[in-house]
Design an enzyme around this catalytic site. Structure first.
Site, PDB file in Angstrom:
ATOM      1  N   ARG A 191      51.278  26.894  67.924  1.00  0.00           N
ATOM      2  CA  ARG A 191      51.679  28.276  68.148  1.00  0.00           C
ATOM      3  C   ARG A 191      50.802  29.223  67.342  1.00  0.00           C
ATOM      4  O   ARG A 191      50.083  28.803  66.431  1.00  0.00           O
ATOM      5  CB  ARG A 191      53.150  28.485  67.764  1.00  0.00           C
ATOM      6  CG  ARG A 191      53.474  28.228  66.294  1.00  0.00           C
ATOM      7  CD  ARG A 191      54.957  28.386  66.029  1.00  0.00           C
ATOM      8  NE  ARG A 191      55.288  28.227  64.613  1.00  0.00           N
ATOM      9  CZ  ARG A 191      56.503  28.416  64.093  1.00  0.00           C
ATOM     10  NH1 ARG A 191      57.509  28.762  64.885  1.00  0.00           N
ATOM     11  NH2 ARG A 191      56.718  28.258  62.809  1.00  0.00           N
ATOM     12  N   ARG A 216      69.968  28.291  78.546  1.00  0.00           N
ATOM     13  CA  ARG A 216      70.860  29.395  78.893  1.00  0.00           C
ATOM     14  C   ARG A 216      70.720  29.776  80.362  1.00  0.00           C
ATOM     15  O   ARG A 216      69.595  29.887  80.871  1.00  0.00           O
ATOM     16  CB  ARG A 216      70.567  30.614  78.018  1.00  0.00           C
ATOM     17  CG  ARG A 216      70.737  30.354  76.524  1.00  0.00           C
ATOM     18  CD  ARG A 216      70.827  31.646  75.736  1.00  0.00           C
ATOM     19  NE  ARG A 216      70.940  31.352  74.311  1.00  0.00           N
ATOM     20  CZ  ARG A 216      70.070  31.750  73.394  1.00  0.00           C
ATOM     21  NH1 ARG A 216      69.015  32.467  73.755  1.00  0.00           N
ATOM     22  NH2 ARG A 216      70.253  31.444  72.135  1.00  0.00           N
ATOM     23  N   TYR A 248      65.958  18.044  57.079  1.00  0.00           N
ATOM     24  CA  TYR A 248      65.535  19.364  57.512  1.00  0.00           C
ATOM     25  C   TYR A 248      66.733  20.296  57.406  1.00  0.00           C
ATOM     26  O   TYR A 248      67.749  20.099  58.076  1.00  0.00           O
ATOM     27  CB  TYR A 248      65.008  19.365  58.947  1.00  0.00           C
ATOM     28  CG  TYR A 248      64.560  20.751  59.367  1.00  0.00           C
ATOM     29  CD1 TYR A 248      63.283  21.194  59.041  1.00  0.00           C
ATOM     30  CD2 TYR A 248      65.422  21.612  60.023  1.00  0.00           C
ATOM     31  CE1 TYR A 248      62.874  22.467  59.383  1.00  0.00           C
ATOM     32  CE2 TYR A 248      65.022  22.890  60.365  1.00  0.00           C
ATOM     33  CZ  TYR A 248      63.747  23.310  60.043  1.00  0.00           C
ATOM     34  OH  TYR A 248      63.344  24.581  60.364  1.00  0.00           O
ATOM     35  N   GLU A 308      48.728  27.603  64.033  1.00  0.00           N
ATOM     36  CA  GLU A 308      49.485  26.590  63.307  1.00  0.00           C
ATOM     37  C   GLU A 308      49.198  25.201  63.874  1.00  0.00           C
ATOM     38  O   GLU A 308      49.361  24.967  65.071  1.00  0.00           O
ATOM     39  CB  GLU A 308      50.971  26.914  63.417  1.00  0.00           C
ATOM     40  CG  GLU A 308      51.863  26.193  62.438  1.00  0.00           C
ATOM     41  CD  GLU A 308      53.260  26.789  62.433  1.00  0.00           C
ATOM     42  OE1 GLU A 308      54.209  26.032  62.744  1.00  0.00           O
ATOM     43  OE2 GLU A 308      53.407  28.002  62.141  1.00  0.00           O
ATOM     44  N   ASP A 356      68.067  24.392  57.356  1.00  0.00           N
ATOM     45  CA  ASP A 356      67.819  25.824  57.483  1.00  0.00           C
ATOM     46  C   ASP A 356      68.167  26.500  56.172  1.00  0.00           C
ATOM     47  O   ASP A 356      68.892  25.957  55.328  1.00  0.00           O
ATOM     48  CB  ASP A 356      68.661  26.411  58.622  1.00  0.00           C
ATOM     49  CG  ASP A 356      68.116  26.031  59.994  1.00  0.00           C
ATOM     50  OD1 ASP A 356      66.891  25.813  60.098  1.00  0.00           O
ATOM     51  OD2 ASP A 356      68.905  25.941  60.951  1.00  0.00           O
TER      52      ASP A 356
END
Length: 374
Positions: A278, A176, A347, A299, A349
């Protein structure tokens, strides 16, 4: 009809509820002691924090029908995923945005300046058709940002060199040129106030649904059903007869502390010399609550063994070839529908999982009839 559904996660619950609403008899078995699969949430007895037991799940979608569906079973409160990353002794915001770029390069560029800077001084414009994750990243953001935020994290997460991974993995991550640090772009984003397990329990709260936890599937069960809905691992249904499909699994090092440990829900660690990918701090996933103590997970990703919980399908060349063979076996199974992340080896969501579950039901009702109106 008597339907046997294997797995009390999102796929099994949504399909089971729709079939039960239509008048069919539903038996759901799950080997775990709880419903909701990897979305399972529970209160920590020590701290009172609502913990995402198998790692954080954040609901986000552009599908208004799916959003209305989940809100019919739980109160969703606003939540925006704002990920941070510790790199070289500094903390940056992800996804890579104008703040990240200016901070990393020590500049104060405007959006058009930053866009030109990345394209002319960072991006590898000699790469015209990126084939690997690394090529996509070098064309996308250039060597410096790739090494800082993507390379080490990806090697730890996937256990292989980024040159071995397809470019499509990185295409899901935005770049972005404004200060928007909301990780997702979807219209609808939130968290169920009382957690995902409470939501799935509400979906399953129907007189026509009989749930049996801590009950592993056996093929003898299938003989007593008119049709089986399988949301477990695709290869497991066939007894791994052709070999095991590859997955990555996660290990969590859980620890508690007082106060606020890291000030955000997700802190990535991209450096290769940090063994974990993380740290997640779970009370930040429910910002409407207040707790004096906190629960965190470090993790770690690794290859999935026979006794591990599968999280991410690897889907590299070898796995895709084996997948094709298992898909052929699945196609030949007349009395079974294979659904969900594990049942289709993709995978997915959460919103896509629910959408595919809802979309499956009309075909089942056309095939098996509707004993009574919903």
């Amino acid at each position: 009809m008597n339907f046997l559904i294997v797995g009390a996660g999102l796929s099994g619950a949504v399909i089971g509820r729709a079939l039960a609403d239509a008048g069919h008899k539903i038996t759901i078995v799950d080997s775990r002691p709880h419903v909701a699969g990897n979305c399972h949430t529970e209160r920590c007895a020590e701290t009172g924090v609502l913990v995402h037991v198998y790692g954080p799940h954040i609901f986000h979608t552009d599908d208004a029908e799916v959003w209305d569906y989940v809100n019919g079973f739980a109160r969703f409160l606003p939540y925006r995923n704002r990920v941070k990353s510790t790199v070289g002794g500094s903390v940056y915001s992800l996804p890579v945005n104008l703040h990240t770029i200016n901070q990393f390069f020590g500049k104060t560029m405007r959006p058009d300046e930053a866009r030109a800077f990345i394209e002319t001084t960072q991006a590898d414009t000699t790469i015209t058709d990126p084939q690997s994750f690394e090529e996509q990243a070098l064309r996308f953001v250039g060597r410096d940002l790739y090494d800082a935020f993507f390379r080490g994290y990806t090697e730890k997460q996937w256990g292989c060199a980024p040159t071995e991974l397809p470019a499509s993995i990185l295409k899901r991550l935005p770049l972005r040129f404004n200060y928007d640090d909301n990780y997702f772009n979807h219209r609808f984003q939130g968290m169920p106030e009382q957690g995902y397990t409470a939501m799935v329990e509400a979906i399953l709260a129907h007189d026509g649904i009989d749930v049996h936890l801590e009950t592993p599937f056996t093929h003898e069960m299938a003989k007593r059903a008119d049709h089986v809905i399988w949301s477990g691992p695709l290869d497991a249904y066939f007894g791994y007869s052709l070999g095991r499909l590859g997955y990555r699994t996660l290990d969590f090092e859980r620890f508690t502390d007082t106060g606020d440990y890291q000030g955000c829900a997700v802190m990535n660690y991209g450096a290769r010399d940090v063994p974990y990918t993380r740290i997640t701090e779970h009370k930040h996933f429910a910002p409407w609550e207040s707790h004096d103590a906190t629960v965190c997970y470090r993790e770690y990703a690794r290859s999935c063994g026979p006794d591990d919980i599968p999280y991410y399908p690897i889907r590299l060349v070898e796995e895709k070839a084996l997948l094709g063979e298992y898909e052929a076996l699945a196609e030949a199974e007349d009395g079974v529908s294979f659904v969900g992340r594990l049942g289709t080896y993709r995978y997915l969501d959460m919103d896509v999982t629910i959408r595919e579950a809802l979309d499956l039901v009309p075909g089942l009702l056309q095939r098996f009839g509707t004993p009574k109106s919903p």
